[in-house]
Design a protein around this motif. Structure first.
Motif, short mmCIF file in Angstrom:
data_model
loop_
_atom_site.label_atom_id
_atom_site.label_comp_id
_atom_site.label_asym_id
_atom_site.label_seq_id
_atom_site.Cartn_x
_atom_site.Cartn_y
_atom_site.Cartn_z
N ALA A 45 -13.71 83.90 37.64
CA ALA A 45 -14.55 85.18 37.16
C ALA A 45 -15.83 84.79 36.90
N GLY A 46 -16.53 83.78 37.19
CA GLY A 46 -17.81 83.28 36.97
C GLY A 46 -18.45 83.19 35.64
N MET A 47 -17.51 82.63 34.84
CA MET A 47 -17.78 82.45 33.26
C MET A 47 -18.12 80.71 33.30
N LEU A 48 -17.59 80.01 34.17
CA LEU A 48 -17.82 78.67 34.27
C LEU A 48 -17.91 78.32 35.60
N THR A 49 -18.72 77.02 35.85
CA THR A 49 -18.47 76.32 37.02
C THR A 49 -17.88 75.01 36.92
N ARG A 50 -17.30 74.35 37.89
CA ARG A 50 -16.90 73.19 37.88
C ARG A 50 -17.29 72.32 39.08
N ARG A 51 -17.74 71.07 38.70
CA ARG A 51 -18.24 70.23 39.72
C ARG A 51 -17.71 68.97 39.89
N PRO A 52 -17.53 68.04 40.66
CA PRO A 52 -17.15 66.74 40.65
C PRO A 52 -17.78 65.90 39.61
#
Length: 142
Positions: A63-70
């Motif tokens: 939903a574009g509320m969080l991002t996740r990166r390695p």
């Protein structure tokens, strides 16, 4: 978001954030600085299950509320960051916290940040949001 019941702004917000866990996850990232799955799982006073946390993190990311990166320190870990969309929720979360403290008798210590940001007004809230932007949006969110 797929299909909404209506285009009412309150309905749209409730459809996105109205489950039991989404706002609590955003609270933990925003106010407690929890950025990893394990921190969110073990740091929640409310005791979210592993499956629910994984599902909610996936939904909030979609939903574009969080991002996740390695996470560069561990191949299997990810680092969650707030987006501008979720940072924009800060004034509403402050008011929810103030209301919960004043109307429902929430714990004084747990209410301190909301009350402080409320007393400081828009200037304090803008400063807090600027720190969140620096921590979550600048330089890859680290």
């Amino acid at each position: 978001m797929a299909t909404s019941r209506s285009e009412c702004p309150l309905n749209l917000a409730v459809e996105l954030l109205g489950d039991r866990w989404s706002l609590l996850i955003l609270r933990d990232v925003m106010f407690a600085g929890r950025r990893h799955y394990r921190e969110l799982l073990l740091g929640s006073d409310e005791g979210i299950s592993t499956k629910l946390l994984a599902d909610r993190l996936q939904a909030l990311t979609a939903a574009g509320m969080l991002t996740r990166r390695p996470d560069p320190t561990h191949r299997q870990k990810g680092i969650y960051s707030l987006t501008e969309r979720s940072i924009a929720l800060l004034p509403a979360l402050v008011q929810f916290g103030v209301w919960g403290h004043r109307q429902l008798g929430a714990d004084d210590e747990l209410s301190r940040t909301a009350e402080t940001l409320d007393r400081g007004g828009s200037k304090a809230q803008r400063a807090f949001m600027a720190r969140l932007r620096q921590d979550h949006l600048q330089a890859g969110g680290v």
